[in-house]
Motif scaffolding. Structure first.
Motif, PDB file in Angstrom:
ATOM      1  N   THR A  92     -17.398  28.014 -22.872  1.00 44.57           N
ATOM      2  CA  THR A  92     -16.606  28.443 -24.035  1.00 44.57           C
ATOM      3  C   THR A  92     -17.602  27.759 -25.425  1.00 44.57           C
ATOM      4  O   THR A  92     -18.455  27.255 -25.249  1.00 44.57           O
ATOM      5  CB  THR A  92     -15.245  27.728 -23.998  1.00 44.57           C
ATOM      6  OG1 THR A  92     -15.324  26.497 -24.434  1.00 44.57           O
ATOM      7  CG2 THR A  92     -14.775  27.601 -22.592  1.00 44.57           C
ATOM      8  N   PRO A  93     -16.952  28.272 -26.604  1.00 42.89           N
ATOM      9  CA  PRO A  93     -17.577  27.811 -27.774  1.00 42.89           C
ATOM     10  C   PRO A  93     -17.467  26.210 -27.746  1.00 42.89           C
ATOM     11  O   PRO A  93     -18.249  25.605 -28.513  1.00 42.89           O
ATOM     12  CB  PRO A  93     -16.665  28.233 -28.782  1.00 42.89           C
ATOM     13  CG  PRO A  93     -16.134  29.517 -28.156  1.00 42.89           C
ATOM     14  CD  PRO A  93     -15.660  29.289 -27.180  1.00 42.89           C
ATOM     15  N   VAL A  94     -16.802  25.562 -26.903  1.00 39.14           N
ATOM     16  CA  VAL A  94     -16.570  24.020 -27.072  1.00 39.14           C
ATOM     17  C   VAL A  94     -17.016  23.313 -25.666  1.00 39.14           C
ATOM     18  O   VAL A  94     -17.715  22.335 -25.946  1.00 39.14           O
ATOM     19  CB  VAL A  94     -14.976  23.749 -27.130  1.00 39.14           C
ATOM     20  CG1 VAL A  94     -14.676  22.162 -27.257  1.00 39.14           C
ATOM     21  CG2 VAL A  94     -14.132  24.492 -28.484  1.00 39.14           C
ATOM     22  N   ALA A  95     -16.886  23.907 -24.605  1.00 32.84           N
ATOM     23  CA  ALA A  95     -17.326  23.441 -23.203  1.00 32.84           C
ATOM     24  C   ALA A  95     -17.661  24.277 -22.282  1.00 32.84           C
ATOM     25  O   ALA A  95     -17.488  25.296 -22.390  1.00 32.84           O
ATOM     26  CB  ALA A  95     -16.625  22.133 -23.100  1.00 32.84           C
ATOM     27  N   GLN A  96     -17.827  23.554 -20.936  1.00 36.53           N
ATOM     28  CA  GLN A  96     -17.791  24.518 -19.978  1.00 36.53           C
ATOM     29  C   GLN A  96     -16.221  24.421 -19.442  1.00 36.53           C
ATOM     30  O   GLN A  96     -15.866  23.500 -19.323  1.00 36.53           O
ATOM     31  CB  GLN A  96     -18.784  23.857 -18.945  1.00 36.53           C
ATOM     32  CG  GLN A  96     -20.414  24.027 -19.237  1.00 36.53           C
ATOM     33  CD  GLN A  96     -21.209  24.203 -18.130  1.00 36.53           C
ATOM     34  OE1 GLN A  96     -21.192  23.653 -17.279  1.00 36.53           O
ATOM     35  NE2 GLN A  96     -22.052  25.348 -18.192  1.00 36.53           N
ATOM     36  N   ALA A  97     -16.049  25.690 -18.632  1.00 35.84           N
ATOM     37  CA  ALA A  97     -14.787  25.852 -18.208  1.00 35.84           C
ATOM     38  C   ALA A  97     -14.878  26.646 -16.704  1.00 35.84           C
ATOM     39  O   ALA A  97     -15.620  27.294 -16.650  1.00 35.84           O
ATOM     40  CB  ALA A  97     -13.819  26.697 -18.964  1.00 35.84           C
ATOM     41  N   LYS A  98     -14.233  25.906 -15.726  1.00 35.64           N
ATOM     42  CA  LYS A  98     -14.102  26.412 -14.372  1.00 35.64           C
ATOM     43  C   LYS A  98     -13.074  27.641 -14.305  1.00 35.64           C
ATOM     44  O   LYS A  98     -11.986  27.560 -15.116  1.00 35.64           O
ATOM     45  CB  LYS A  98     -13.530  25.459 -13.427  1.00 35.64           C
ATOM     46  CG  LYS A  98     -14.795  24.427 -13.231  1.00 35.64           C
ATOM     47  CD  LYS A  98     -14.158  23.567 -12.006  1.00 35.64           C
ATOM     48  CE  LYS A  98     -15.185  22.486 -11.813  1.00 35.64           C
ATOM     49  NZ  LYS A  98     -14.494  21.171 -11.272  1.00 35.64           N
ATOM     50  N   GLY A  99     -13.270  28.684 -13.784  1.00 40.28           N
ATOM     51  CA  GLY A  99     -12.359  29.878 -13.531  1.00 40.28           C
ATOM     52  C   GLY A  99     -12.533  30.484 -12.213  1.00 40.28           C
ATOM     53  O   GLY A  99     -13.368  30.173 -11.589  1.00 40.28           O
ATOM     54  N   LEU A 100     -12.056  31.813 -12.208  1.00 38.30           N
ATOM     55  CA  LEU A 100     -12.093  32.628 -10.960  1.00 38.30           C
ATOM     56  C   LEU A 100     -12.518  34.082 -11.381  1.00 38.30           C
ATOM     57  O   LEU A 100     -12.506  34.520 -12.614  1.00 38.30           O
ATOM     58  CB  LEU A 100     -10.780  32.606 -10.486  1.00 38.30           C
ATOM     59  CG  LEU A 100     -10.004  31.381  -9.816  1.00 38.30           C
ATOM     60  CD1 LEU A 100      -8.632  31.792  -9.502  1.00 38.30           C
ATOM     61  CD2 LEU A 100     -10.820  30.758  -8.959  1.00 38.30           C
ATOM     62  N   ALA A 101     -13.219  34.325 -10.686  1.00 41.32           N
ATOM     63  CA  ALA A 101     -13.890  35.903 -10.625  1.00 41.32           C
ATOM     64  C   ALA A 101     -13.398  36.690  -9.481  1.00 41.32           C
ATOM     65  O   ALA A 101     -13.657  35.933  -8.239  1.00 41.32           O
ATOM     66  CB  ALA A 101     -15.454  35.987 -10.906  1.00 41.32           C
ATOM     67  N   ARG A 117      -9.286  38.662  -3.401  1.00 41.87           N
ATOM     68  CA  ARG A 117     -10.355  37.406  -3.114  1.00 41.87           C
ATOM     69  C   ARG A 117     -11.100  36.997  -4.465  1.00 41.87           C
ATOM     70  O   ARG A 117     -11.649  38.205  -5.002  1.00 41.87           O
ATOM     71  CB  ARG A 117     -11.218  38.005  -2.014  1.00 41.87           C
ATOM     72  CG  ARG A 117     -10.753  38.132  -0.723  1.00 41.87           C
ATOM     73  CD  ARG A 117     -11.806  38.175   0.247  1.00 41.87           C
ATOM     74  NE  ARG A 117     -11.472  38.922   1.420  1.00 41.87           N
ATOM     75  CZ  ARG A 117     -12.020  39.889   2.079  1.00 41.87           C
ATOM     76  NH1 ARG A 117     -13.148  40.365   1.321  1.00 41.87           N
ATOM     77  NH2 ARG A 117     -11.614  40.552   3.027  1.00 41.87           N
ATOM     78  N   VAL A 118     -11.214  36.003  -4.652  1.00 45.58           N
ATOM     79  CA  VAL A 118     -11.724  35.462  -5.988  1.00 45.58           C
ATOM     80  C   VAL A 118     -12.684  34.310  -5.467  1.00 45.58           C
ATOM     81  O   VAL A 118     -12.849  33.875  -4.429  1.00 45.58           O
ATOM     82  CB  VAL A 118     -10.443  34.823  -6.963  1.00 45.58           C
ATOM     83  CG1 VAL A 118      -9.961  35.883  -7.488  1.00 45.58           C
ATOM     84  CG2 VAL A 118      -9.906  33.689  -6.211  1.00 45.58           C
ATOM     85  N   GLU A 119     -13.799  34.158  -6.428  1.00 45.75           N
ATOM     86  CA  GLU A 119     -14.497  32.816  -6.375  1.00 45.75           C
ATOM     87  C   GLU A 119     -14.592  32.054  -7.642  1.00 45.75           C
ATOM     88  O   GLU A 119     -14.532  32.846  -8.754  1.00 45.75           O
ATOM     89  CB  GLU A 119     -16.083  33.429  -5.959  1.00 45.75           C
ATOM     90  CG  GLU A 119     -16.442  34.494  -7.135  1.00 45.75           C
ATOM     91  CD  GLU A 119     -17.684  35.363  -6.527  1.00 45.75           C
ATOM     92  OE1 GLU A 119     -17.999  35.124  -5.250  1.00 45.75           O
ATOM     93  OE2 GLU A 119     -18.558  35.696  -7.411  1.00 45.75           O
ATOM     94  N   GLU A 120     -15.128  30.894  -7.349  1.00 46.15           N
ATOM     95  CA  GLU A 120     -15.093  29.975  -8.529  1.00 46.15           C
ATOM     96  C   GLU A 120     -16.159  30.374  -9.370  1.00 46.15           C
ATOM     97  O   GLU A 120     -17.426  30.482  -8.867  1.00 46.15           O
ATOM     98  CB  GLU A 120     -15.098  28.706  -8.235  1.00 46.15           C
ATOM     99  CG  GLU A 120     -13.683  28.332  -7.385  1.00 46.15           C
ATOM    100  CD  GLU A 120     -13.513  26.721  -7.480  1.00 46.15           C
ATOM    101  OE1 GLU A 120     -14.396  25.900  -7.513  1.00 46.15           O
ATOM    102  OE2 GLU A 120     -12.275  26.210  -6.811  1.00 46.15           O
ATOM    103  N   VAL A 121     -16.247  30.417 -10.639  1.00 46.31           N
ATOM    104  CA  VAL A 121     -17.397  30.597 -11.558  1.00 46.31           C
ATOM    105  C   VAL A 121     -17.170  29.649 -12.842  1.00 46.31           C
ATOM    106  O   VAL A 121     -16.033  29.013 -12.947  1.00 46.31           O
ATOM    107  CB  VAL A 121     -17.220  32.091 -12.010  1.00 46.31           C
ATOM    108  CG1 VAL A 121     -17.447  33.063 -11.332  1.00 46.31           C
ATOM    109  CG2 VAL A 121     -15.800  32.290 -12.948  1.00 46.31           C
ATOM    110  N   VAL A 122     -18.019  29.582 -13.513  1.00 44.84           N
ATOM    111  CA  VAL A 122     -18.114  28.388 -14.668  1.00 44.84           C
ATOM    112  C   VAL A 122     -18.344  29.329 -15.842  1.00 44.84           C
ATOM    113  O   VAL A 122     -19.474  30.168 -15.710  1.00 44.84           O
ATOM    114  CB  VAL A 122     -19.215  27.193 -14.370  1.00 44.84           C
ATOM    115  CG1 VAL A 122     -19.008  26.490 -15.817  1.00 44.84           C
ATOM    116  CG2 VAL A 122     -18.704  26.554 -13.279  1.00 44.84           C
ATOM    117  N   VAL A 123     -17.611  29.190 -16.955  1.00 44.35           N
ATOM    118  CA  VAL A 123     -18.368  29.867 -18.110  1.00 44.35           C
ATOM    119  C   VAL A 123     -18.189  28.874 -19.528  1.00 44.35           C
ATOM    120  O   VAL A 123     -17.769  27.754 -19.220  1.00 44.35           O
ATOM    121  CB  VAL A 123     -17.182  30.967 -18.424  1.00 44.35           C
ATOM    122  CG1 VAL A 123     -17.035  32.146 -17.478  1.00 44.35           C
ATOM    123  CG2 VAL A 123     -15.797  30.497 -18.870  1.00 44.35           C
TER     124      VAL A 123
END
Ligand code: PRP
Ligand code: URA
Length: 210
Positions: free
Chosen positions: A56-65, A48-54
């Motif tokens: 980056t040195p350039v922009a925001q990136a959607k990912g999973l945790a 089970r994962v949830e969406e997260v946003v991090v």
């Protein structure tokens, strides 16, 4: 029940060395750990994962945790302990609980001799580690134990299974969320309840008891 039999030459190669009766314990332990890491990749496909946003040195990136509550990894002592490092390498944030079980070599019935698990497993996703799925008795008892504590989803990682054991687990867990990920499905059980061709007694080979 979902069953995934690994079909990858690296897994089969490592299992072949593991099966070889001349492979010494240190090599056996190292290979078992590597194999579990490869199998864990498939076993955690449904983690089970949830969406997260991090940022980056350039922009925001959607990912999973990996989401909460954390997955619970349960090695079945003794032999399942040899699989633990390989699993937590891939899921380092998992919680680890322990179940000690031994199969009576005459009746082939499993006995739970130790338990160190959270009392409440409500809504928990569990990953059971046990190298040999022979008659299935040990795995059925472990799965029943976890569901009785509230677990909702159990994935079992095994190195080798016998068709008789897989069928027994399937019959005993009908209607529940159970997945088996296994490195190889062997031919049969012998009259002593050993998997044929198998690899012998996994615990003895891991810990140099022979
Ligand atoms: C082995 C193995 C499984 C069980 C499988 O453990 O690690 O737990 O047998 O057999 P089953 O499917 O017929 O129940 P064992 O009882 O030898 O204990 P050990 O891990 O301490 O060696
Ligand atoms: N347990 C083992 O360790 N090996 C088998 O083949 C069956 C049960």
């Amino acid at each position: 029940m979902r069953v995934h039999v690994a079909d990858h030459p690296l897994i089969t190669h490592k299992l072949t060395v593991l099966r070889d009766a001349t492979t010494p314990s240190p090599t056996f332990r190292a290979l078992a750990e590597e194999l579990v890491t490869l199998l864990a990749y498939e076993a955690t496909r449904g983690v089970r994962v949830e969406e997260v946003v991090v940022t980056t040195p350039v922009a925001q990136a959607k990912g999973l945790a990996i989401s909460s509550p954390r997955p619970l990894v349960v090695p079945i002592l003794r032999a399942g302990l040899g699989m633990l490092e390989g699993m937590v390498k891939l899921v380092p944030t998992a919680e680890v609980g322990f179940l000690g079980m031994v199969r009576n070599e005459e009746t082939l019935q499993p006995d739970i001799y130790a338990e160190r698990l959270p009392d409440d497993l409500s809504n928990r996703q569990c990953f059971v580690l046990d190298p040999m799925l022979a008659t299935g008795g040990s795995l059925i008892a472990a799965i029943d134990y976890l569901f009785a504590r509230g677990a909702v989803d159990v994935t079992c990682v095994c190195l080798i299974a016998a068709p008789e054991g897989l069928a027994a687990v399937e019959a005993a867990t009908a209607g529940r969320e159970v997945t088996i990920v296994v490195g190889a499905l062997d031919e049969k059980l012998n009259e002593l309840g050993y998997i044929v061709p198998g690899l012998g007694d996994a615990g003895d080979r891991l810990y140099g008891t022979v």
